[in-house]
Enzyme design. Structure first.
Site, mmCIF file in Angstrom:
data_model
loop_
_atom_site.group_PDB
_atom_site.id
_atom_site.type_symbol
_atom_site.label_atom_id
_atom_site.label_comp_id
_atom_site.label_asym_id
_atom_site.label_seq_id
_atom_site.Cartn_x
_atom_site.Cartn_y
_atom_site.Cartn_z
ATOM 1 N N HIS A 35 0.887 -1.286 -0.107
ATOM 2 C CA HIS A 35 0.118 -0.046 -0.078
ATOM 3 C C HIS A 35 0.879 1.374 -0.006
ATOM 4 O O HIS A 35 1.190 1.674 1.006
ATOM 5 C CB HIS A 35 -0.761 0.033 1.301
HETATM 6 C C1 LIG Z 1 -1.348 -8.768 -3.664
HETATM 7 C C2 LIG Z 1 -1.869 -7.501 -3.274
HETATM 8 C C3 LIG Z 1 -2.976 -7.711 -2.620
HETATM 9 C C4 LIG Z 1 -3.555 -6.510 -2.135
HETATM 10 N N1 LIG Z 1 -4.594 -6.335 -1.451
HETATM 11 C C5 LIG Z 1 -5.532 -5.337 -1.202
HETATM 12 C C6 LIG Z 1 -6.769 -5.377 -0.223
HETATM 13 O O1 LIG Z 1 -6.964 -6.502 0.270
HETATM 14 N N2 LIG Z 1 -7.445 -4.301 -0.099
HETATM 15 C C7 LIG Z 1 -7.066 -3.223 -0.773
HETATM 16 O O2 LIG Z 1 -7.823 -2.238 -0.542
HETATM 17 N N3 LIG Z 1 -6.068 -3.039 -1.651
HETATM 18 C C8 LIG Z 1 -5.261 -4.135 -1.857
HETATM 19 N N4 LIG Z 1 -4.133 -4.212 -2.600
HETATM 20 C C9 LIG Z 1 -3.887 -2.920 -3.415
HETATM 21 C C10 LIG Z 1 -4.738 -2.699 -4.629
HETATM 22 O O3 LIG Z 1 -4.688 -3.975 -5.678
HETATM 23 C C11 LIG Z 1 -4.612 -1.348 -5.290
HETATM 24 O O4 LIG Z 1 -4.779 -0.260 -4.408
HETATM 25 C C12 LIG Z 1 -5.495 -1.185 -6.517
HETATM 26 O O5 LIG Z 1 -5.753 -2.220 -7.531
HETATM 27 C C13 LIG Z 1 -5.144 -0.002 -7.173
HETATM 28 O O6 LIG Z 1 -5.700 0.277 -8.563
HETATM 29 P P1 LIG Z 1 -5.296 1.384 -9.500
HETATM 30 O O7 LIG Z 1 -6.426 1.213 -10.768
HETATM 31 O O8 LIG Z 1 -4.979 2.584 -8.833
HETATM 32 O O9 LIG Z 1 -3.859 0.647 -10.082
HETATM 33 P P2 LIG Z 1 -3.557 -0.784 -10.739
HETATM 34 O O10 LIG Z 1 -4.717 -1.888 -10.481
HETATM 35 O O11 LIG Z 1 -2.281 -0.987 -10.686
HETATM 36 O O12 LIG Z 1 -3.830 -0.663 -12.312
HETATM 37 C C14 LIG Z 1 -2.955 0.376 -13.377
HETATM 38 C C15 LIG Z 1 -2.750 -0.119 -14.422
HETATM 39 O O13 LIG Z 1 -2.232 0.893 -15.254
HETATM 40 C C16 LIG Z 1 -1.317 0.093 -16.206
HETATM 41 N N5 LIG Z 1 -0.257 1.200 -16.770
HETATM 42 C C17 LIG Z 1 0.730 1.505 -15.630
HETATM 43 N N6 LIG Z 1 1.558 2.561 -16.466
HETATM 44 C C18 LIG Z 1 1.069 2.649 -17.821
HETATM 45 C C19 LIG Z 1 1.428 3.349 -18.784
HETATM 46 N N7 LIG Z 1 2.364 4.150 -18.799
HETATM 47 N N8 LIG Z 1 0.440 3.210 -19.994
HETATM 48 C C20 LIG Z 1 -0.636 2.413 -20.074
HETATM 49 N N9 LIG Z 1 -0.858 1.554 -19.080
HETATM 50 C C21 LIG Z 1 -0.299 1.736 -17.643
HETATM 51 C C22 LIG Z 1 -0.801 -0.969 -15.272
HETATM 52 O O14 LIG Z 1 -0.209 -2.101 -16.368
HETATM 53 C C23 LIG Z 1 -2.184 -1.303 -14.338
HETATM 54 O O15 LIG Z 1 -2.909 -2.568 -15.352
HETATM 55 C C24 LIG Z 1 -3.420 -5.363 -3.122
HETATM 56 C C25 LIG Z 1 -2.066 -5.200 -3.756
HETATM 57 C C26 LIG Z 1 -1.526 -6.274 -4.049
HETATM 58 C C27 LIG Z 1 -0.490 -6.172 -5.060
#
Ligand SMILES: Cc1cc2nc3c(=O)[nH]c(=O)nc-3n(C[C@H](O)[C@H](O)[C@H](O)COP(=O)(O)OP(=O)(O)OC[C@H]3O[C@@H](n4cnc5c(N)ncnc54)[C@H](O)[C@@H]3O)c2cc1C
Ligand code: SF4
Length: 590
Positions: free
Chosen positions: A517
């Protein structure tokens, strides 16, 4: 020379939770939206077997779903006077990738931050006076309140099919729920998951200590469910292969299970995979974005013109893309000015491993977010007058998996790390061990920030993001206090051996597997001198750029972030639909 694509109303960079929620809102409002995702296509039916996929070595140990470092890594140092080196392993930093991002393989704990967490500056001063904050802390309000976000938390819980028990419905306490949560309009859409023996032991310990135990809100379905987009989810089977795995059972809340089935049917939505955005393109005045430049799998450069650019590439890459594109003034630690990279925070982790005697905890029965918690020592839920820190942590016991490789280290202190004595200890502790795990708040500090590395570059020759981080005094004092509470809890639960852990007592190492996180770096706020985004996640400097994800958190809360990532994203989407589209321009005067 980049090839040109047809103009769209909005381009979305990254299709994880933040990107897919934004895409759902904007396409429902009638906008043409193209999402650019640097990873590949990934979906429930095509990628996850309907029966449990038990390849622990591939998915969990070797982090099979995380973004390879060859695509991009970070450089890290503890202090501004040190050199930073690139990370070659994902431990505490865990980048999601492919369609669905980290939402595919997360655990599913679906928390709301506490009302205090959004206004720590105002509320700390009001309760404790001006002198409460340790030197160097950059504690600031978010420019948005819990009450503002409540309808959007509610919307996300319904989309995600969250299982839980309310503790406070419209100001009325609800037995069995979290008494410290902010008022909510209604209960979770599904009741809590089934309980385990570990939950019972935790409840008994909490009762002995006068603490208030409740089930952690879970993005694992406790029953069959149809979400507001008409997507059907099936009951979770407690398979224990959840964290780091995809769910082929349609039971884990994820962009794949909950949003994409509806999004894919909309003619005004399209997604280009294996398309990595290199920068946001700005008009000559630098106050408007014209679209983005991306590179496809064949190495061809493209320009995607768009009226609105949404950066939702995960907390770290949101900040990096802003810096690479020249959006907002970079944070300068020497002068304390600038905003992009400011108020990066990690999560303080502390607690106690607990070992019982003659128990049968059956750890293989588990779900990603199946846990029992107390919030008595979180946030500002207790009086800090006589403590030398602010903030706190939740404290929980987790029945999430009994996987044979991952559990191998869960042996009492002093056990050899291999050989017959280790085997004997592991055989005994497998059924007898768990941990009281505490996820704590963390606040911005002047010496903690993100910037572009002056030396190391990615595969395209662009600077990597550099992380400068160590625990600050407030983090360390708070986590010390919380570890004491976890030890008390372990004894109250009747554990034979209680072994304290307090990683904040030494310098932070990115090789430690503590939490995934990370927050901040492009924070929201009402003051453009301390925030990169206004309270609607709109760049103060480039009005048609919105940045969604935990990068907007002005501080980290004492729980998991994604509920708040979702609520802030939906709140911003609402502002785009209701205000920005009618009158494009800054939604707040700088
Ligand atoms: C193992 C694990 C367990 C977790 N468990 C929890 C939990 O229980 N509860 C909780 O609240 N949170 C949890 N989290 C955190 C949670 O997964 C994240 O907070 C959340 O998924 C973030 O979402 P997001 O859309 O901001 O980013 P992401 O899910 O990381 O999505 C971002 C996307 O952008 C893409 N990207 C990046 N750069 C570029 C670029 N330049 N051009 C095009 N695409 C790009 C990436 O490939 C990715 O697919 C966990 C995380 C992990 C790794
Ligand atoms: S524990 Fe439940 S939600 Fe998680 S992968 Fe297994 S069936 Fe899916």
């Amino acid at each position: 020379m980049a090839q040109q694509r047809a103009r769209v109303d909005a381009v979305i960079v990254g299709l994880g939770w933040a990107g897919s929620l934004m895409a759902e809102e904007l396409t429902r409002a009638g906008l043409t939206v193209v999402a650019l995702e640097r990873g590949a296509w990934r979906d429930t039916t095509t990628d996850f077997p309907p029966a449990v996929d038990t390849d622990e070595l591939r998915w969990s140990t070797r982090r099979g779903m995380l973004q390879p470092q060859a695509v991009e890594t970070l450089t890290f140092r503890n202090r501004p006077d040190q050199g930073a080196l690139p990370l070659r392993d994902w431990n505490c930093f865990q980048f999601g990738w492919n369609v669905g991002g980290a939402g595919t393989h997360w655990n599913g704990m679906t928390w709301r931050f506490k009302p205090y967490d959004f206004q720590p500056h105002t509320l700390t001063r009001r309760r404790y006076g001006d002198k409460k904050l340790a030197d160097g802390l950059q504690v600031q309000d978010w420019g948005v309140s819990y009450d503002d976000l409540e309808p959007f938390y509610d919307r996300f819980e319904r989309l995600a099919g969250t299982s839980g028990k309310a503790g406070n419905i419209q100001g009325q306490a609800q037995p069995g729920g979290n008494p410290f949560e902010g008022p909510r309009q209604r209960d979770y859409p599904l009741p809590p998951l089934q309980r385990t023996r570990a939950c019972d032991l935790f409840d008994a310990g909490a009762a002995k200590l006068g603490l208030h135990s409740f089930p952690v809100p879970a993005g694992n379905t406790s029953g069959a469910y149809v979400n507001p987009l008409g997507v059907h989810m099936a009951p979770c089977t407690y398979c224990g292969y959840c964290e780091f795995f995809g769910c082929g059972n349609w039971s884990k809340s994820s962009p794949q299970a909950c949003i994409l089935p509806a999004l894919k049917r909309r003619p005004n939505f399209s997604v280009l995979t294996q398309s990595e955005v290199l920068k946001v393109n700005l008009a000559a005045d630098k106050k408007t974005a014209t679209g983005v430049t991306f590179i496809d799998a064949a190495g061809r450069l493209w320009e995607q013109p768009a009226d609105i650019v949404v950066i939702s590439a995960y907390q770290m890459d949101n900040v990096r893309l802003m810096l690479l594109s020249g959006i907002g003034k970079p944070y300068d630690r020497a002068s304390g000015t600038g905003v992009v990279g400011r108020n990066y925070a990690y999560q303080t982790i502390s607690g106690a491993s607990v070992f019982f005697e003659d128990e049968h905890l059956n750890p293989f029965i588990g779900a990603g977010a199946l846990a029992q918690a107390v919030d008595d020592y979180n946030s500002d839920n207790f009086d800090h007058t006589h403590h030398d820190f602010i903030g706190g942590a939740n404290m929980l016991i987790h029945s999430t998996n009994g996987r044979p490789i991952g559990m191998g280290g869960a042996v009492p202190p002093g056990t050899p790390r291999w050989g017959s004595d280790w085997k004997k200890a592991y055989r005994d502790s497998y059924q007898n061990s768990n941990s009281v795990y505490c996820q704590g708040t963390s606040y911005g500090h002047r010496d903690v920030y993100l910037d572009l590395d002056p030396t190391y570059t990615d595969r395209h020759g662009m600077p990597l993001l550099r992380v400068t981080f160590d625990w600050n005094e407030n983090d360390a004092r708070m986590a010390h206090f919380i570890a004491d509470r976890a030890v008390e809890m372990g004894h109250a639960m009747g554990a034979k051996v209680v072994s304290r852990f307090e990683p904040t007592a030494k310098a932070f190492s990115p090789m430690d597997q503590l939490s995934s996180h990370t927050t901040g770096g492009a924070v929201m706020g009402a003051d453009p001198t301390t925030s990169a985004l206004n309270p609607y996640l709109q760049s103060w400097d480039v009005h048609n750029v919105f940045v969604a994800g935990a990068s907007c958190f002005a501080n980290n809360g004492g729980c998991n972030p994604t509920g708040t990532v979702a609520a802030t994203t939906l709140w911003a989407a609402h502002a785009i639909k209701e205000q920005y589209l009618k009158n494009p321009g800054p939604l707040v005067k700088a």
